[in-house]
Every structure is written in structure tokens, then in C-alpha cells.
Design an enzyme around this catalytic site. Structure first.
Site, PDB file in Angstrom:
ATOM      1  N   LYS D 164       0.830  -1.206   0.000  1.00  0.00           N
ATOM      2  CA  LYS D 164       0.000   0.000   0.000  1.00  0.00           C
ATOM      3  C   LYS D 164       0.866   1.257   0.000  1.00  0.00           C
ATOM      4  O   LYS D 164       0.538   2.255  -0.671  1.00  0.00           O
ATOM      5  CB  LYS D 164      -0.910   0.003   1.239  1.00  0.00           C
ATOM      6  CG  LYS D 164      -1.754   1.269   1.428  1.00  0.00           C
ATOM      7  CD  LYS D 164      -2.737   1.469   0.294  1.00  0.00           C
ATOM      8  CE  LYS D 164      -3.756   2.561   0.572  1.00  0.00           C
ATOM      9  NZ  LYS D 164      -3.408   3.653   1.420  1.00  0.00           N
ATOM     10  N   GLU D 171       1.162   6.834  -6.640  1.00  0.00           N
ATOM     11  CA  GLU D 171       0.082   7.836  -6.714  1.00  0.00           C
ATOM     12  C   GLU D 171       0.643   9.254  -6.621  1.00  0.00           C
ATOM     13  O   GLU D 171       0.215  10.143  -7.353  1.00  0.00           O
ATOM     14  CB  GLU D 171      -0.874   7.551  -5.554  1.00  0.00           C
ATOM     15  CG  GLU D 171      -2.001   8.524  -5.368  1.00  0.00           C
ATOM     16  CD  GLU D 171      -2.626   8.305  -3.988  1.00  0.00           C
ATOM     17  OE1 GLU D 171      -2.903   7.144  -3.617  1.00  0.00           O
ATOM     18  OE2 GLU D 171      -2.816   9.307  -3.255  1.00  0.00           O
TER      19      GLU D 171
END
Lengths: 314, 314, 314, 314
Positions: D164, D171
Site C-alpha cells: 500500500k 500515486e
């Protein structure tokens, strides 16, 4: 020797003075009659004995271009122009070709030294044909600092300004390195005597340098740099360095980062960061600082939730 | 004054010599009996008169940690340890607390100077309580270069190594700036005398510095740096600088780029670039250099099409 | 409608096919007679009914320039040229002005879509006068994907290629972001199923995208990307993006870093890192990897000293 | 199946709702009695049938640590804790070891999906022993999106949050790429319809993605992003990504640049740029923007000299 000097501003005026102190016959021209020896470029040409040498010391770009064109109209075959401004090496190559067609020689010369040059001498990086560089060597000898360094004949036309451009690119990177180090020291509360640390580095360290000396002086005058804003212009040579690197497929991460830091310093607000804020708002309901000054409650807004949840994402 | 020196390698050995030349009584310990004055840390403690001062000069991390722990077992309340290695400032704070619990003082000292320090002196950045720093000031005075700089008491425990860490971060950025400038000059065919350009910069320029002097020396020995590979280690302090900046939310684009350039220099092949190649292959049928050495024909492969088409995309 | 298509390579050939499937009358010209409908641009002009429309789909730079010049010689006032290649927006503005002087219209069109465009349609970014864009709208309607997106009339001449250029710049940044993420996952030994992680991200995440889909496909074909070298070309548009940003004083750290990573991937050895190695050798006696493969003993070379000393510096 | 949910904020509350819609028996605890099913963690443990499973959904760092410690005090051997927050993978490894010593299982789960997750499902990245992951698979199956993706068992404890973390690093890079592209388009006056260009890219391009969809939505709501400031928080995972990369000697230029851009966006004034301004002032007499708003005349200050001289240097 005799030389014409066009542009008697902060740089040109001091260089003319250093040349006169060195025994040269300098005929100066400036738009300001108060500092000018002659009233026009025509008169300048008349006052100089052929074959003439004229040093151009005006801002790069259009002013230099216009000056060289005007000189081409009043000089004669066999004369020589030295461009001592901060011209782009690509412009040099065009100027050289145009003057060559008229039988006029051309030498480009990158100059470093700033306000200290009058006393200490100017570092000179020169491009041009060996014979033409040789013709103005007495001038270079007087302008350069004493000692064996401070002068290089780097190559043919354009090489002087190219070398000066790269010098400035390196300078951008070095300045930014000191700047980042200072910011990190200030941000931490561990080092209490930041000016003292910089001062101590002047001896025995790997980073001792003239820029460090200047940094120490700046911190002596203003220990927290409170009197300055974090705002820096760029002079064009940093941009040319990056563009030359892109053309040559040379990665310049440090010099480019230093240039971009200057660009960013001149923005009141970062447009790019508005996009990041907008995207964060779209996907996560993240708190956003709006123009109106109010803050929307978002996922990471203290008090928005009884048990503040983790952010959904970055 | 009397001092113990633990670690008589390239750095510690020369520092002991400089101290002896300065009139100090140095009792040295090293794992190598050939260079050691005593055979154990116990014997070192016996040979030193209380209150003792011991300078630790061993590699950072586990060796320093183990040495300080062992010394804590043989020293007495009132004694003092100086860590002159390249320790992380976070380790200093832990060492200081542990020694304090035993009544032993602790001072951290970042040292710069390398192989030149014996003759020229070492730049010293010191952290610790004023009284404890004062106790070993005679040692610092002898180790540091002559002149008013080369020493700073930067703050409390950890401040010395923090300042040294930032010094090294700045050094990374400066070295990379010179490196990029050299690469750009070499890549262009405009400047013919690249070593000459660097040499000329030693006087009158903004970038004159000790690193420039070293660069000139390196180019004198090997004008095109043909004898070297483009491969550079990092010593840990660059990494700590970046991590400290990340913790403090300080942007360090230049220092980080310099660190990353070293990381990349040690990769035979860039894993990230495999991904870029793979993606280009997926979306555009771009030519890909495969392990087998063959090159698949792709959209931008000359000859692949009679009228070579534009690339679909990047 | 009727259109001429110059350049029937991988892109142009498929676009001609998509146009024919859409009912248009395409007259194609290519240097390869095997795929060409006409034997010369003269014949192409004869075959098309005035006012003619000709789509140029050849490599950017000199090939596009030469094609447009040749077409200008065979077309008539009132005709229209569309440049669908990857031209620089600055070239568009010159082409537009030159054609305008002959009464010939000009529209620039950036095209994205690659080998997938025949079936899925091509994204089109168009610049030009509204009336001229309108004339070829039936062609754009057929080439673009079904749905409401995939086409923009972005502004006047040059705007289409400028928008495409920025699209590619964004693409560089996105690809590098995925590439760095993959490299970090591979470097760590914590995540065992790296292809599985990428595949899982295709749903419910912030980074789901077509590039992620391609990445998953690439990892399905070659889970560790063993068959590829970390070597990536750049198509020119990344460079133009950076140069446009430098001209406009816009900081582009991510897009530039992505471009530089590609530059570096194509170097056998990093020239800049030779300088770093040389400097480290000069100041610290650091171990240097020499061309000959031998390693000089340096300050951080294990075994060089009995008690390995700390590095003098970075 | 039955599960306890600790933390019913924006994320945890919606996840509990999605689980209930999926037929699971969720017992929720929150500090806010208004949303809590039980009044204490003790009561939570009583309400759950052994072997219990408890999902922790509170902010990372101290809140998660305290929650897990408190749960360890009320749970029994054979129970299982899932940490669905944004914890650091290093914390996971510590939590796993501490819980293991008490016979309590531990699974870490990175969650992506934000405010959209209730309807669309959450992307789940999971780390832990296969048997323990299997025990809560019914929960994962309900939380994840429909379809074959959106879930990965990435490795042992810590692997979920590591994956993650890297997702979020990617991102950051992607968001910054879009941000830079938008800034460049806005800075140029060539592309007139910037929102239209972004919208067009949703079909047929290489950069089509969910972030592009969000960008288009943001520009529909505020075409020039006038209502936002260029100010962006970072959530911690970007920092961890960079620090993990530094530890592993992995160069992450793009992700790091994206993180630093966020840092810089939160500074009213750039400390580093004060240094650059100070140095420029020292060596060149460059114009400096002072706090007082006045501008000192410098070498590049229009009007300072009759014939404005070139800058001495960058």
C-alpha cells in the site's frame, strides 16, 4: 593597446577602468553622454586606429545583437569585435558568421567576477580563431586575475560563452546545495549555532569555497536571513544549460533542480499544487485550503470524526 | 593533556600523531597489537589518569556502539568519551543518555579533513554540554587547522554529527554539480579544452573552491577520466541527510538527486527502466533492447516501414 | 469525404484503413509502391478533387518538413493540409505561415493511440482555424474513439501538437512512477508477489489506469522483466516539454526526472559519476573502481586498516 | 462471519456498513458512544465468540499502537487482529511479534478506496501467515470490489502495508505528473481549452486513468482551479516510501520530487531561496527582494545603469 569599449555600465565601466590602470588606451562609448568618450559608434570607429578592436559589453540578446549589427556598419574588414556579454553560444555562432562575411573578426568571451573584478581581476573564457584571440591577448592579460589561472581559450567561436554557461550551471547547483543545507540546519532544533557551523567550515572541510565565504558574510550581516525573501531570479544561463543538456541527452538532475527551485520561488502560489489539492479533494475528501480561507472538513481534519480514521490514501 | 585514542586506522592513527606533535600524551588502543600502546581497553583505562578522556575513532554503527559499551564497562564516573567517528546523531543521543546514567560524560565530534588532516588540521563540529566540551578543548585546539575557523561547538549532544552530516549533504550536491558540468562539456563538441576550462575557473570565478582544485588535479592526472568507472559509493551521511529532511518536511531536491545518482551508478542495469521499456513495448510496439541483444522492429525502428511513421506516443 | 494520406507506415496505414472502414475515400501515397495508390504526390493531387484535403503522417522534423514543402508545390489555393505526425508546435506555426502565404490551409493534429488505434480509435488533439478544423471534422469523427471524449480542438495552429506534447510529458512522469514503484517492491524482500500486487491495483485504487493494465500484461508475459534491458529511448516530445517549461519558467521536476532517467539508461557508464569517483579519490583516498577492474585500497575499504576507521567524509 | 470493528470514523464506519450489507455480523466500537455498539473494548471481547477476529481502523502511529496494546489485554490466544489502518510496515512487524508472543494472530491490510469504497469496494493489500489470512477471507471478499482484482495476499506480516505504501508513492508521482502538465498548459497561451484537452484524453490515450477522470471532474467544477490554494498535505506514506528507498539504495527521483513539491507547497517562503538570494546579493549586487518590499538597485536592475550591463554571473 588601443580598444573601444561599448557599454560603460557597472561591468563595462569597471573593466574599462582596469584596462586603463593597465596602460591600455580605452575609448568608451555609452548611451549616456556623461560617461561616454565619443558621441556615436561612428565617432568611436573614427577614433580607433585600424585594424580596430572593439569590446561589446551590453546585455545579451537584443541589445548585443543590435550593437554588433551597428558596429558591423561602421567597422572595416580586418577589424575585430569581442563580445564580453552573457550571450548565448548559438548567437555567437551567428554573429561570427555574419561578421566573417564582412571580413570582421569575432571573439566571444564569458566574463565572471562581478563587482569584485575591478580589484581582483575577471575570469575570462574565450572562444574564437587562435589568430584573433592572440590579437586581443594584451587586453585579456590585463583583465584576468594575477596568477596562472583565470583565463582559458576554450575553443572556436561560442566556446567561451558555452564554458561560461556551464560555469553558471555549476554555480546554480552549488548555491542550491548550500541553500538546502542551511534550510535543513534551521529546520532542526539540534544545531543551535548555524552561522557558527558555516563559519567553521571555512577551514579543513571539503566544501570550503568562495561561495561559503560569501555565505558566512551574509550570515554575519543577517544571522537568520530575516531581511530577505526567498525569491531568486535566474539570469538565462541556467536555462540555456538545461536546454543544451536536453539537446545532448545529458542528465543534469542537480543543475535542473536548482533552476526549478528558482522558478518556484517566484510563484505566489504553485499552480501544480492546486491540481494536487484538487485531486486529493476528489478522491479522499481530504481537507483543502480554499481561497476563502475556510477549511473544509476532510478525512484528515482533526475533530471531523470521533475516532479519526486513517486516510483512505495519500 | 592526556587522552586515550581507540582506533588507530587511517584516521585515528594520523590524529594521534597530530596530537603527539602538539605535545599531548596519547595512549592508543587498536585491535592490531603492532600499532597499539596497550593490549586491552582495561589496560587503557589503567594507563589514563582519572578523570579520563577517551577519543573513539572507529567505524560508525555497530563498531562504535560496541566500543562505547565496552568503554562504559572500564571507565569511571567523571570520565569522558568523545565519539569522533561518523556516527548518526540519533545514536549520539542514545549513547549520551546511557553514559550519563553511569556518570560518564559524552561529546560527539564530526571530523572532516581526510588524508590531508595530519598536515592541515581537521575541521571539527562538536556537540555536548559546555563544561564537557571545555574539558577537551586542548585536544580540539591541536586537531583543528590554524586560524580562526575549523571548529564549532554547534549545540548539545548530537549537534556535532548533525552539522557534519549536513556538511556532507552539501558536499554531495557540490560534487554532483561539478560532475554534471563536466559531463555537459564533454558531451558537447564546442569546448575543446575541458581541463583548461576547469583550471581557468580557479581564479576570479564564483565556483572557485577546494573541490574545484581537486577536480583540476584529477584532470591533470587523467584528462578524460578514462581510468575510472562511473561508480560511486555513498558513506551513509548522504542517506541520513535525506531521511532527516523527509522527517522535517524540508525539500532537498539537489542533495537527494546527488544521492540518487550514486545509487544509480552502482546498478548494472536500471530495474525502473525495464518497466519503462516494457510499457513502451506494450503500448507502442516501440523497439526494445532485449537481453538477447536482438532488437525487435518497432514503430520507431528505421527501416521497419517504407515511410517511417511517427511514433504513436512517447 | 475524400482525403489524401501521405505516409502509409504503421500509423498511417492503419489510420487509412480505419477511415475506409468508416466510408471515406482515401487516396494513399507512400514511397513504397507496394502499398501506395498513386506513384507520386503530383498524381495524388490529380486524384483528389479540389478543394483537397491531405493528411501527412510521416516522421516529424525533416521528413514532415520536406513532405509539406513538396505538397505545397502540387496543391492549390483553397486546399488543406493536416499534419498528424508528432511535429513540434514551433514547426507548425512556421508551416502554417508558409502555407497561408500560398492560400493553403493548415491544421495540426496530435494523435495518440498506437497499435491499438485501428480498433479502438485514436485520440486527437487539434489546432487550427475553426473553419478549417470544421472542414475535416468528418475525418476526425471517424478516427476518434466512440464516445464523447478523444477529441479536442485545443486552439489555433500549434495547439494540437502542444497538447499532445504535454500529454506525452505526463505519460513520461506516470511511466516513471510505476517504474520506481516496481523497482522498490523488487528491491525489498517483503512483498513476495509483485505481479500480484500490480494486478490487485487494477480495481478500487487511486492508480488504476491503462498504463497499469499494460504493466500487468507485461508482468504476465515476463514476471521479473528478465527479458528486457533497462534501456529506454525518448521520442522527442519529452525533450520539447522540458524545453517549453524552461522557456516559460515552469518547474517540472517529475517530468524532467523521468526524461533524465531515460537519458541515463542509455549510457554505458555515467560520465558524471566518474567525476564523483575522481573527487572522492582525491580527498578521501576512497576506494575507486578503476577501468582495470582492480580496486585501490581506500579509507572505506574493509581490511585496509586494522581497526577500520570512519570515512573522513562522504 | 462475525467481526469486531474498532474505529467507526469515515473509513471504518463505511467499511462496517459494507460488511453488514454483505451479511456479516459486525460489532463496532468507537470512542463516540453515539455510533458504538459496545461501551468498551472489554465488552467488545465479550460480545465476540472465540476465536475472535477484530479489525482495527484507527489512525496510524500512536492511536493504532495503543489500540492494539489494549486489544492484546482483552483478547485470548487464538484470536486475530487485522490492522486495516495506514500503519508503517515496520510497526506491523513489531505488532506481529508482540501479539505472537501472546498467541494472538496478526494480519496487516492496506486499504485503498476512499469515500468511494462503500459502493465500489475497497482495494486490499494483505500481509500475514496464509492460515490467518484465510480465516478472514470472507471479510476481504466482501470488502473488495467485484471482479478478479482488488485483492492481493502480498507476503508475510508487513507486506500488505508495504504494498500500500508503494501504491501511494506511485500515486504521488502520477498526481504530480498531471499537475505539472496542467501548469505548463496554463502557462502557455497556445492551448485555449485546457479543461477540454484533459477531457479529450479520457479516451484513446496512454494516460487515461481514474486520476484523469477526477481531474476532469475537478476542472468541470472549477475550470481554472481558482477556488483552491496550491497547498498539499502528505499522509506519511510518501515519506515512508522515500525512506525505504534510501535504505535500499533505490533511486526514486519522481516519487521524491512529488513529495518535495508538497513540502514546498506548505512553506510561506522558501528558506533555501533566501540563501540563494543572499548569495546572489553578495557576489553580484543582484537585485534582492527584501522583506520591506523595497528593491535594492542591483546589476540587473533596469535603470541602474545607463547601458545596462550584463550580469556578472548567474
Amino acid at each position: 593597446m588601443q580598444i573601444g569599449m561599448v557599454g560603460l555600465g557597472k561591468m563595462g565601466g569597471k573593466m574599462a577602468e582596469r584596462l586603463r590602470r593597465g596602460g591600455h588606451d580605452v575609448v568608451g562609448y555609452d548611451r549616456d553622454p556623461a560617461v561616454s568618450d565619443v558621441s556615436s559608434l561612428e565617432e568611436l570607429a573614427e577614433r580607433l586606429q585600424a585594424p580596430r578592436a572593439v569590446w561589446v559589453m551590453v546585455p545579451s540578446g537584443e541589445p548585443t545583437r543590435a550593437t554588433i549589427e551597428a558596429l558591423a556598419g561602421v567597422l572595416s574588414p580586418g577589424d575585430l569585435i569581442v563580445d564580453g556579454g552573457n550571450s548565448h553560444y548559438v548567437d555567437d555562432q551567428r554573429h561570427g558568421a555574419e561578421l566573417s562575411a564582412k571580413g570582421i573578426g569575432f571573439v566571444d568571451c564569458g566574463v565572471s567576477g562581478g563587482v569584485w573584478g575591478l580589484e581582483n581581476g575577471y575570469a575570462l573564457m574565450v572562444g574564437g580563431e587562435p589568430a584573433e584571440v592572440e590579437r586581443v591577448m594584451p587586453i585579456f592579460q590585463t583583465l584576468k586575475p594575477e596568477g596562472e589561472d583565470g583565463f582559458v581559450h576554450a575553443g572556436s567561436i561560442g566556446a567561451g560563452h558555452f564554458a561560461k554557461m556551464v560555469h553558471n550551471g555549476i554555480e546554480y547547483g552549488m548555491m542550491q546545495a548550500f541553500a538546502e543545507g542551511w534550510e535543513l540546519l534551521e529546520a532542526s532544533d539540534i544545531v543551535k549555532d548555524v552561522p557558527g557551523a558555516f563559519k567553521s567550515w571555512r577551514q579543513g572541510t571539503v566544501i570550503r569555497s568562495w561561495l561559503l565565504d560569501l555565505m558566512v558574510r551574509a550570515l554575519e550581516e543577517d544571522p537568520d536571513l530575516e531581511r530577505l525573501e526567498g525569491y531568486a531570479q535566474d539570469s538565462g544561463e541556467g536555462r540555456w544549460t538545461v536546454k543544451a543538456a536536453v539537446d545532448l541527452a545529458v542528465p543534469l538532475p542537480v543543475i535542473t533542480a536548482a533552476l526549478y527551485a528558482r522558478f518556484a520561488s517566484r510563484q505566489d502560489d504553485s499552480p501544480a499544487m492546486k491540481v494536487v489539492a484538487a485531486l486529493r479533494n476528489q478522491f479522499g475528501g481530504h481537507a483543502v485550503t480554499s481561497r476563502a480561507g475556510s477549511v473544509e472538513k476532510g478525512a484528515d481534519s482533526p475533530g471531523a470524526d470521533v475516532a479519526p480514521p486513517p486516510e483512505a490514501t495519500g
